[in-house]
Scaffold this motif. Structure first.
Motif, mmCIF file in Angstrom:
data_model
loop_
_atom_site.group_PDB
_atom_site.id
_atom_site.type_symbol
_atom_site.label_atom_id
_atom_site.label_comp_id
_atom_site.label_asym_id
_atom_site.label_seq_id
_atom_site.Cartn_x
_atom_site.Cartn_y
_atom_site.Cartn_z
ATOM 1 N N ILE A 186 0.841 -1.204 0.000
ATOM 2 C CA ILE A 186 0.000 0.000 0.000
ATOM 3 C C ILE A 186 0.876 1.255 0.000
ATOM 4 C CG2 ILE A 186 -1.677 1.344 1.336
ATOM 5 C CD1 ILE A 186 -2.810 -1.374 2.312
ATOM 6 N N SER A 193 1.059 3.807 -3.074
ATOM 7 C CA SER A 193 0.679 5.206 -2.836
ATOM 8 C C SER A 193 1.771 6.165 -3.299
ATOM 9 C CB SER A 193 0.395 5.423 -1.352
ATOM 10 O OG SER A 193 -0.674 4.621 -0.918
ATOM 11 N N ALA A 202 -9.578 4.656 1.399
ATOM 12 C CA ALA A 202 -8.651 3.537 1.178
ATOM 13 C C ALA A 202 -8.759 2.511 2.302
ATOM 14 C CB ALA A 202 -7.224 4.062 1.071
ATOM 15 N N SER A 203 -8.849 2.969 3.548
ATOM 16 C CA SER A 203 -8.960 2.049 4.682
ATOM 17 C C SER A 203 -10.202 1.171 4.547
ATOM 18 C CB SER A 203 -9.014 2.826 6.000
ATOM 19 O OG SER A 203 -7.808 3.523 6.222
ATOM 20 N N PHE A 221 -9.643 -1.436 1.753
ATOM 21 C CA PHE A 221 -8.651 -2.470 2.087
ATOM 22 C C PHE A 221 -9.062 -3.331 3.277
ATOM 23 C CE2 PHE A 221 -5.421 0.815 0.363
ATOM 24 C CZ PHE A 221 -5.680 0.417 -0.931
ATOM 25 N N ASP A 250 -4.100 -4.604 -3.397
ATOM 26 C CA ASP A 250 -4.121 -3.329 -2.674
ATOM 27 C C ASP A 250 -3.053 -2.376 -3.199
ATOM 28 O OD1 ASP A 250 -6.090 -4.472 -1.209
ATOM 29 O OD2 ASP A 250 -4.958 -4.659 0.654
ATOM 30 N N SER A 273 -4.039 1.145 -4.556
ATOM 31 C CA SER A 273 -3.512 2.342 -3.901
ATOM 32 C C SER A 273 -2.903 3.312 -4.914
ATOM 33 C CB SER A 273 -2.482 1.969 -2.829
ATOM 34 O OG SER A 273 -1.358 1.327 -3.397
ATOM 35 N N THR A 284 -4.520 6.935 -4.856
ATOM 36 C CA THR A 284 -3.649 8.079 -4.563
ATOM 37 C C THR A 284 -3.661 9.081 -5.699
ATOM 38 O OG1 THR A 284 -2.205 6.656 -3.245
ATOM 39 C CG2 THR A 284 -1.309 8.778 -3.915
ATOM 40 N N VAL A 343 -4.047 8.197 1.284
ATOM 41 C CA VAL A 343 -4.185 6.760 1.030
ATOM 42 C C VAL A 343 -3.016 5.993 1.639
ATOM 43 C CG1 VAL A 343 -4.256 5.000 -0.801
ATOM 44 C CG2 VAL A 343 -5.503 7.157 -1.085
ATOM 45 N N LEU A 344 -1.819 6.576 1.596
ATOM 46 C CA LEU A 344 -0.614 5.909 2.099
ATOM 47 C C LEU A 344 -0.773 5.487 3.560
ATOM 48 C CD1 LEU A 344 3.049 6.949 1.462
ATOM 49 C CD2 LEU A 344 2.285 6.608 3.806
ATOM 50 N N SER A 382 -3.298 4.536 5.164
ATOM 51 C CA SER A 382 -4.225 3.424 5.405
ATOM 52 C C SER A 382 -3.461 2.124 5.622
ATOM 53 C CB SER A 382 -5.190 3.266 4.232
ATOM 54 O OG SER A 382 -4.495 2.885 3.047
ATOM 55 N N ALA A 383 -2.155 2.104 5.296
ATOM 56 C CA ALA A 383 -1.329 0.918 5.527
ATOM 57 C C ALA A 383 -1.277 0.564 7.010
ATOM 58 C CB ALA A 383 0.089 1.148 4.991
#
Length: 232
Positions: A13, A17, A104-105, A108, A137, A141, A145, A152-153, A155-156
């Motif tokens: 992810i 992103s 994004a969360s 995913f 994912d 992503s 993004t 979005v990054l 959400s990892a």
């Protein structure tokens, strides 16, 4: 390494992103084609996993009973409603970062693939499902993004925590299960999980709309049936 699949998923992810922040002008046609490619891969994984069963009748019974229970409990609707609540709470107008993170969360986290994959990682150190999800994912992503920004990054982090906690819990529970029963359970869990993943692939391809999350109780029903038959 129990958390290997979760770590790779989170890293994918982040990498996707970062790449998406560079590739800001991705066409809708490219997004559609890449998404369909992901769907094809997921279909193959689901079929491959589904053939691991030694008793398809038990899988079918568990899946149908699980679907009935899932529909009665409204699992899919509750998960979607929870996502909408988070989106309204945090994705405020003018805040691309929050919108990107929350959107994004939700994509995913909400779904059965992460749960199934994390259980496999914890019980048998089989990371195939989570590694496949990491590829999905990662590409998603990139596209998210490019559209929603660098939020979005981040959400990892919840993805890693969510999958990691499930994997660790599964690894603890496995210590109290006889090895023969554990091997049998993993075969059947992989098989019923494969059918659910097949449904996810069909949804990604846009061929149908299966309420896959409502099948999740089938995993626990399957565990109960297999355990009873094992000790009978």
């Amino acid at each position: 390494m129990i958390l290997f699949g979760s770590l790779v998923n989170g890293a994918a992810i982040i990498f996707g992103s970062l790449l998406g922040s560079v590739l800001r002008n991705i066409s809708e046609q490219m997004k559609d084609t890449v998404t369909k490619g992901i769907g094809l891969g997921v279909l193959v994984l689901g079929i491959q996993m589904a053939f691991k069963t030694s008793s398809f009748i038990i899988i079918l019974i568990s899946l149908c009973l699980g679907a009935m229970l899932g529909e009665a409990l409204g699992i899919e609707d509750k998960m979607n409603n929870f996502g909408l609540v988070l989106e309204k709470r945090y994705a405020k107008p003018g805040s691309n970062f929050a919108e990107g993170f929350v959107t994004a969360s939700l994509i995913f986290l909400i779904g059965s693939m992460g749960i199934i994959g994390a259980i496999e990682s914890g019980v048998s150190a089989n990371h195939q499902t989570l590694l496949t999800k990491a590829v999905m994912d990662g590409f998603m992503s990139i596209m998210l993004t490019a559209t929603l920004g660098v939020g979005v990054l981040f959400s990892a982090v919840p993805v890693f925590l969510y999958e990691g906690i499930i994997a660790l819990l599964a690894s603890v529970l496995m210590r109290y299960i006889p090895s023969d029963l554990l091997n049998l359970l993993m075969e059947e869990i992989s098989a019923i999980g494969g059918l659910m993943i097949l449904g996810i692939g069909l949804n990604i391809m846009g061929m149908t709309k299966i309420r896959v999350s409502n099948f999740l109780p089938g995993i626990f029903i399957l565990i109960g049936i297999v355990t009873v038959l094992f000790y009978k």
